[in-house]
Design a protein around this motif. Structure first.
Motif, PDB file in Angstrom:
ATOM      1  N   ASP A  98       0.820  -1.206   0.000  1.00 35.47           N
ATOM      2  CA  ASP A  98       0.000   0.000   0.000  1.00 35.47           C
ATOM      3  C   ASP A  98       0.856   1.259   0.000  1.00 35.47           C
ATOM      4  O   ASP A  98       0.399   2.319  -0.430  1.00 35.47           O
ATOM      5  CB  ASP A  98      -0.916  -0.012   1.227  1.00 35.47           C
ATOM      6  N   GLY A  99       2.104   1.151   0.481  1.00 40.05           N
ATOM      7  CA  GLY A  99       2.945   2.340   0.545  1.00 40.05           C
ATOM      8  C   GLY A  99       3.470   2.794  -0.802  1.00 40.05           C
ATOM      9  O   GLY A  99       3.626   4.000  -1.033  1.00 40.05           O
ATOM     10  N   ARG A 120       2.029   6.681   1.936  1.00 39.03           N
ATOM     11  CA  ARG A 120       0.793   7.442   2.116  1.00 39.03           C
ATOM     12  C   ARG A 120       1.004   8.728   2.887  1.00 39.03           C
ATOM     13  O   ARG A 120       0.111   9.565   2.963  1.00 39.03           O
ATOM     14  CB  ARG A 120      -0.233   6.582   2.852  1.00 39.03           C
ATOM     15  N   GLY A 121       2.161   8.897   3.484  1.00 44.13           N
ATOM     16  CA  GLY A 121       2.430  10.076   4.291  1.00 44.13           C
ATOM     17  C   GLY A 121       2.615   9.698   5.750  1.00 44.13           C
ATOM     18  O   GLY A 121       1.980   8.765   6.251  1.00 44.13           O
ATOM     19  N   ALA A 134       6.969  -2.501   8.542  1.00 41.53           N
ATOM     20  CA  ALA A 134       5.804  -2.456   7.654  1.00 41.53           C
ATOM     21  C   ALA A 134       5.151  -1.077   7.682  1.00 41.53           C
ATOM     22  O   ALA A 134       4.686  -0.573   6.645  1.00 41.53           O
ATOM     23  CB  ALA A 134       4.808  -3.536   8.049  1.00 41.53           C
ATOM     24  N   VAL A 135       5.108  -0.442   8.856  1.00 40.16           N
ATOM     25  CA  VAL A 135       4.564   0.915   8.946  1.00 40.16           C
ATOM     26  C   VAL A 135       5.453   1.898   8.191  1.00 40.16           C
ATOM     27  O   VAL A 135       4.966   2.824   7.532  1.00 40.16           O
ATOM     28  CB  VAL A 135       4.425   1.322  10.426  1.00 40.16           C
ATOM     29  N   ILE A 136       6.756   1.720   8.276  1.00 36.72           N
ATOM     30  CA  ILE A 136       7.669   2.582   7.518  1.00 36.72           C
ATOM     31  C   ILE A 136       7.401   2.454   6.028  1.00 36.72           C
ATOM     32  O   ILE A 136       7.352   3.460   5.301  1.00 36.72           O
ATOM     33  CB  ILE A 136       9.128   2.217   7.851  1.00 36.72           C
ATOM     34  N   GLY A 137       7.222   1.218   5.554  1.00 35.49           N
ATOM     35  CA  GLY A 137       6.937   1.033   4.141  1.00 35.49           C
ATOM     36  C   GLY A 137       5.595   1.597   3.731  1.00 35.49           C
ATOM     37  O   GLY A 137       5.436   2.107   2.607  1.00 35.49           O
ATOM     38  N   GLU A 138       4.604   1.530   4.616  1.00 37.78           N
ATOM     39  CA  GLU A 138       3.279   2.042   4.267  1.00 37.78           C
ATOM     40  C   GLU A 138       3.227   3.565   4.269  1.00 37.78           C
ATOM     41  O   GLU A 138       2.605   4.166   3.386  1.00 37.78           O
ATOM     42  CB  GLU A 138       2.250   1.495   5.261  1.00 37.78           C
TER      43      GLU A 138
END
Length: 474
Positions: free
Chosen positions: A267-268, A273-274, A295-299
């Motif tokens: 999704d990133g 996404r910002g 995973a949050v870093i990539g998104e």
């Protein structure tokens, strides 16, 4: 005209070379400075710490608000852990190297005692593992500090016996039995992820100490066998392995974490996404601010953010190995390379299971994932590496001749002592090779001849002469 056609590409290539040289020459010149390793390590340490705090705040805001009613609950604890880690970083930066070696066995014994105590009712169980101490609401894992203690002690033993490492009994004993004891205590908790990192420390010690390659083949075979046995005796480990081999077999059960992490990365996209705009932290991905923060870093930051993390850890690997190669103290060389391998190896395992290349082991991303013991220990390791960077011969010469510099003056750092190799002991007296029966060596003949002449002179001089000699000496 043909001559001009052939000359133009050569000139263009020459311009490209000069442009590339002009681009990299300032960096090359800066890296030749005496304290380049120290300053580069401080820069990477600061960037990883700040980046980790920002991502913990972004990833934990929803979970903190739903459980504690405050967006900054997890982030506030992470800041406190970082402050405690900075204290240990400063202590490790100042402590003399000789004291580290002298007290390494005491540190290891203390950590082994804590690993035993955590298995008693004094320890607390979190996420199915009895590996925590909780004191006044603050929890910590003794195994994290045991990794550092084992690395310091193992390097001390191997460097002390470096002249005998060609023999397996000196290479393996007592380092391998000590490691096996720690493996057993950690697996009784049970904590497979910490056991893997302890194995990385042991393998790095053996590798950089110069162990033969055939030994690593045997160790690898033993590690794979032990991993298969440990996987078969625990259902949850078997489920992790089967989920890794077939991620789509149970997408809403055992494979939920792996599937959601891949969805977050996809999704990133390229730029994400910002910051703060990700959806995975809205309970879609469990442990998002700890095990799966990559995973949050990539998104939120996309491929660019993930690449930045990889570049920072790649720079950590470069500067750690640079410190190890530029030092003359064999203990510093071994311990610096081992600690660097541990940090970068743990980061590679975390990134590997988030992107689906490895089974999920639950290891945090150093300095970026939330967690007290991991962050504090990682800062301690960076402090040790920074201390070793100031012990490079060129750095010591510069600090002694030009002063501590702005950073050293600000932190009030002592001037490091140069490495002095141990003095080789000489034999008390020269020994003559044994002679075969019936064969007189020239040295023995001269000795006998000299002693015979001395006896003859004594017999001719008589007792009075000896008395006069004694009187003369008086």
């Amino acid at each position: 005209m043909p001559t001009a056609t052939k000359t133009a590409p050569r000139q263009a290539r020459g311009v490209d070379r000069r442009g590339a040289g002009a681009l990299f020459s300032p960096l090359t010149a800066w890296l030749t400075r005496p304290l380049a390793s120290f300053h580069l390590l401080l820069a990477v340490f600061g960037l990883l710490t700040v980046f980790g705090l920002v991502m913990v705040l972004s990833a934990s805001s929803v979970d903190s608000f739903s459980k504690a009613g405050s967006t900054y609950n997890v982030f506030g604890r992470q800041v406190l852990y970082c402050l405690a880690g900075l204290v240990l970083f400063y202590i490790a930066l100042r402590v003399p190297v000789r004291l580290m070696r002298r007290f390494s066995l005491i540190l290891l014994t203390s950590c082994l005692g804590l690993l035993v105590l955590v298995l008693t009712p004094l320890g607390a169980t979190v996420n199915g593992a009895q590996s925590w101490f909780i004191i006044a609401g603050v929890s910590f894992q003794p195994v994290e500090f045991a990794k550092v203690a084992f690395a310091l002690w193992g390097a001390h033993v191997l460097v002390t016996k470096r002249g005998l490492l060609g023999q397996y009994r000196h290479l393996l004993v007592p380092v391998v039995p000590g490691a096996l004891l720690m493996f057993a205590l950690v697996m009784l908790q049970p904590d497979l992820g910490s056991t893997i990192t302890l194995f990385i420390v042991l393998a790095a010690l053996m590798w950089f100490a110069g162990a033969p390659l055939r030994l690593f083949g045997v160790v690898l075979l033993a590690a794979v066998t032990a991993g298969v046995v440990l996987t078969m005796v625990a259902d949850y480990r078997m489920a992790r392995l089967t989920t890794f081999l077939d991620p789509g077999s149970d997408p809403s059960g055992r494979g939920y974490h792996a599937q959601q992490s891949l969805y977050a990365l996809a999704d990133g996209g390229l730029f994400g996404r910002g910051l703060g705009q990700g959806w995975s932290k809205w309970q879609y991905l469990p442990n998002v601010h700890n095990d799966f923060i990559f995973a949050v870093i990539g998104e939120e930051l996309g491929f660019v953010g993930c690449s930045l993390v990889l570049v920072l850890f790649g720079t950590t690997a470069y500067v750690g190995m640079r410190i190890a190669s530029r030092n003359t103290d064999p203990w510093i060389r071994l311990i610096a390379a081992t600690l660097t391998t541990w940090l970068v190896g743990q980061a590679a395992i975390n990134v590997g299971y988030v992107v689906g290349l490895l089974p999920i082991t639950g290891l945090p991303l150093p300095l970026i994932s939330s967690g007290g013991s991991s962050v504090v220990t990682t800062m301690l390791v960076f402090g040790l590496l920074a201390n070793f960077a100031r012990h490079e011969p060129e750095a010591i010469a510069a600090l002694r001749s030009l002063g501590p510099g702005r950073v050293g003056r600000l932190l009030r750092l002592p001037t490091p002592e140069p490495y002095r190799p141990p003095v080789k002991r000489r034999p008390a007296r020269a020994t003559t090779p044994p002679s075969r029966p019936g064969v007189k060596t020239p040295g023995a003949q001269a000795t006998r001849r000299g002693s015979g002449e001395a006896r003859a002179r004594g017999a001719r001089s008589g007792p009075g002469s000896r008395a006069q000699t004694r009187g003369g000496h008086r």
